[in-house]
Design a protein around this motif. Sequence first.
Motif, PDB file in Angstrom:
ATOM      1  N   ALA A   1       0.824  -1.211   0.000  1.00 56.36           N
ATOM      2  CA  ALA A   1       0.000   0.000   0.000  1.00 56.36           C
ATOM      3  C   ALA A   1       0.858   1.261   0.000  1.00 56.36           C
ATOM      4  O   ALA A   1       1.927   1.306   0.612  1.00 56.36           O
ATOM      5  N   ILE A   2       0.364   2.287  -0.692  1.00 57.60           N
ATOM      6  CA  ILE A   2       1.056   3.576  -0.781  1.00 57.60           C
ATOM      7  C   ILE A   2       0.089   4.698  -0.410  1.00 57.60           C
ATOM      8  O   ILE A   2      -0.976   4.839  -1.019  1.00 57.60           O
ATOM      9  N   GLY A   3       0.435   5.497   0.595  1.00 57.70           N
ATOM     10  CA  GLY A   3      -0.307   6.714   0.905  1.00 57.70           C
ATOM     11  C   GLY A   3      -1.718   6.509   1.404  1.00 57.70           C
ATOM     12  O   GLY A   3      -2.533   7.428   1.319  1.00 57.70           O
ATOM     13  N   VAL A   4      -2.004   5.318   1.910  1.00 59.39           N
ATOM     14  CA  VAL A   4      -3.332   5.041   2.470  1.00 59.39           C
ATOM     15  C   VAL A   4      -3.177   4.299   3.787  1.00 59.39           C
ATOM     16  O   VAL A   4      -2.213   3.566   3.997  1.00 59.39           O
ATOM     17  N   LEU A   5      -4.143   4.485   4.673  1.00 55.40           N
ATOM     18  CA  LEU A   5      -4.191   3.698   5.893  1.00 55.40           C
ATOM     19  C   LEU A   5      -4.523   2.244   5.560  1.00 55.40           C
ATOM     20  O   LEU A   5      -4.959   1.949   4.435  1.00 55.40           O
ATOM     21  N   PRO A   6      -4.347   1.318   6.491  1.00 55.68           N
ATOM     22  CA  PRO A   6      -4.685  -0.073   6.209  1.00 55.68           C
ATOM     23  C   PRO A   6      -6.122  -0.290   5.732  1.00 55.68           C
ATOM     24  O   PRO A   6      -6.395  -1.251   5.008  1.00 55.68           O
ATOM     25  N   ASN A   7      -7.032   0.614   6.096  1.00 58.27           N
ATOM     26  CA  ASN A   7      -8.422   0.484   5.625  1.00 58.27           C
ATOM     27  C   ASN A   7      -8.654   1.139   4.265  1.00 58.27           C
ATOM     28  O   ASN A   7      -9.780   1.197   3.776  1.00 58.27           O
ATOM     29  N   GLY A   8      -7.581   1.667   3.661  1.00 57.57           N
ATOM     30  CA  GLY A   8      -7.682   2.267   2.338  1.00 57.57           C
ATOM     31  C   GLY A   8      -7.912   3.758   2.312  1.00 57.57           C
ATOM     32  O   GLY A   8      -7.967   4.361   1.233  1.00 57.57           O
ATOM     33  N   THR A   9      -8.024   4.391   3.473  1.00 50.05           N
ATOM     34  CA  THR A   9      -8.256   5.836   3.536  1.00 50.05           C
ATOM     35  C   THR A   9      -7.001   6.608   3.128  1.00 50.05           C
ATOM     36  O   THR A   9      -5.940   6.419   3.729  1.00 50.05           O
ATOM     37  N   PRO A  10      -7.067   7.478   2.124  1.00 45.36           N
ATOM     38  CA  PRO A  10      -5.895   8.260   1.720  1.00 45.36           C
ATOM     39  C   PRO A  10      -5.488   9.254   2.803  1.00 45.36           C
ATOM     40  O   PRO A  10      -6.343   9.841   3.466  1.00 45.36           O
ATOM     41  N   MET A  11      -4.192   9.413   2.968  1.00 41.33           N
ATOM     42  CA  MET A  11      -3.642  10.387   3.908  1.00 41.33           C
ATOM     43  C   MET A  11      -2.517  11.151   3.216  1.00 41.33           C
ATOM     44  O   MET A  11      -1.780  10.579   2.421  1.00 41.33           O
ATOM     45  N   PRO A  12      -2.364  12.441   3.504  1.00 44.62           N
ATOM     46  CA  PRO A  12      -1.340  13.229   2.807  1.00 44.62           C
ATOM     47  C   PRO A  12       0.069  12.924   3.294  1.00 44.62           C
ATOM     48  O   PRO A  12       0.290  12.579   4.460  1.00 44.62           O
ATOM     49  N   SER A  13       1.022  13.076   2.391  1.00 43.57           N
ATOM     50  CA  SER A  13       2.434  12.998   2.769  1.00 43.57           C
ATOM     51  C   SER A  13       2.906  14.386   3.197  1.00 43.57           C
ATOM     52  O   SER A  13       2.229  15.397   2.955  1.00 43.57           O
ATOM     53  N   ILE A  14       4.087  14.442   3.796  1.00 45.63           N
ATOM     54  CA  ILE A  14       4.645  15.741   4.175  1.00 45.63           C
ATOM     55  C   ILE A  14       4.930  16.585   2.943  1.00 45.63           C
ATOM     56  O   ILE A  14       4.901  17.815   3.012  1.00 45.63           O
ATOM     57  N   PHE A  15       5.178  15.940   1.815  1.00 49.62           N
ATOM     58  CA  PHE A  15       5.428  16.691   0.584  1.00 49.62           C
ATOM     59  C   PHE A  15       4.150  17.368   0.079  1.00 49.62           C
ATOM     60  O   PHE A  15       4.186  18.510  -0.390  1.00 49.62           O
TER      61      PHE A  15
END
Length: 436
Positions: A87-101
Motif C-alpha cells: 500500500a502507498i499513501g493510504v491507511l490499512p483500511n484504504g483511507t488516503p492520507m497526505p504525505s509531508i510533501f
Amino acid sequence: MKLRGFVLLFLVFVTIISFALNIIYLVGDGMSFNQLLLASILEGRVLTTMTLPYTAIQTTYSADSWVTDSAPAGTALFAGYKTLNSAIGVLPNGTPMPSIFEIAKSAGYNIGLAVTCRVTHATPASMYGHVTNRNDEVILAKQLAESGTVDVIFGGGWDMFVPTAQGGRRTDGLNLIEVMKSKGYEYITTVEQLNTVQSSKVLGLFAKGHLDPVSNRSSAQPTLDVMTKKALELLSKDGKPFMLMVEGSQIDWEAHSNDFYGVWKEVVEFDNAVKVALEFAAKDGNTLVIVTGDHETGGLSLSKGGYTINVELARKAKGTTQMFLSQYNIADKEKFIAGLKEWYGISITDAEYENLRQIPSNNLRRELARFVSEKVGFGWTTFDHTAAPVPVYAFGPGAHYFTGFMDNTDIPKIIMKITKLSAISFPEVKTTGSGY
C-alpha cells in the motif's frame, strides 16, 4: 484598516516562507549499515554519508509484517504512519492520507524528486500517490500528473504516461506527458536537455522504464548526482523553501540479486548524490539533509567466515554477474570458467561448475552472484528484504533531533515539527510491532 491588516498578514506569511527550512531527504533503497560499509571497504575510504554529524537507528516494519516492502516503508518515511505491504499513501483500511510533501506543497514549498527508477515506483510514488497496490503504476502516473504536487521530476518510466499505441502501458488513451505540458511542465528526455533546462516545473524521463544500472549506464542517461544538482538548482532559484527527495533506487535490486559489485557501485552513486546535497546545505545554511534507507535487502554479511574478506580480489571485479552473463554462456564450460577467472579472479571446481550448470536460467544470475560473493568473503541470507534496522544520518538545522533509536514513522514527524508546517495528528495504526 482592513487593508493594512491584510498587508501585515501577507508580509508575515512571506517572511515565514522566506526563512522556512529546506529539506533534502535521501533514501537508499535496500540500504543498511552493511551495504554502506561494503562500499566503504571496497572504495578504501570513508563514504560522505558516514561523515554526517548526527546518527540514529530506525526500525522499518510495516503494519502487517516485521519485514516491510518499499511501499509501506516509503509511506512511513514520508507520511508518518504504518500501512500494509504493497500500500502507498493510504491507511490499512484504504483511507488516503497526505504525505509531508503534499502538505509542504500546499504551504508554498517547491517539491522535487530525483530517482534512478520509474518515477511511479514505490518510493517516489509515496510522495504523492494513494493506492492500495503499488503495482497500479498507471494510476500513480495519473495522480502525479493531476496533483501537481511535484514540480521537478527526474527519473525513468515514460511508458506509464503514454498509451500503448505510443509504446506505453496506458490503456485509457491518455497521454499524461501532454497533460503535464499543458499544466506548464517542460518535458525533457536527454542529458543535454537536463544540463540546460531552467524551468521551475520540469518532467524529466530519461528511459522508457527504469534507468540502467549505474555499473553499465551509458552517458545517454544521467547519474543521480547530476539529477540531484540540477534539481537543487531549479528548486532553490526563486527563493521559496523546498523539499527534495532523492532515491538510490537500485541498491535494493543489486542486493536482491546478492551481487556485491552491483551494491558497491549503486551505493557509491547514491553517496555522490549525498555529497551534492551536503555541499548545497553547507553553503545555504538553511537546509536540513537527512539520509536513510527504507529497509535492508539481502541479509548481507561482511564475512563468510574465517575472520577475513578478500578485499583486494573483490576490488578487481569487472562488473555485475548480469553483465558477465551477457558475455559468457554457461553452456560453454571452458570459456565460462576462464571468464570467472578474468572477471572475478576466482577458480571453480568441476563440481561447482556442474552445480551452477543445473540452476534454471531465470535464477542463474542471482545464484552466480551469491557464489561469487562468497568466494571473495561476502555472505547473504536471503534474496528478499529483512527486518534489520537501518541508519539515519543528518546535517544542518534540526539535525540534532536525529539521534538514538527511532522508528521510520518518526522522521516525518520530526520534519513537520521543525518546519512548523502543520499541527496535523499522525494516525496511530495497530501493527505487528505494536507494543514490543
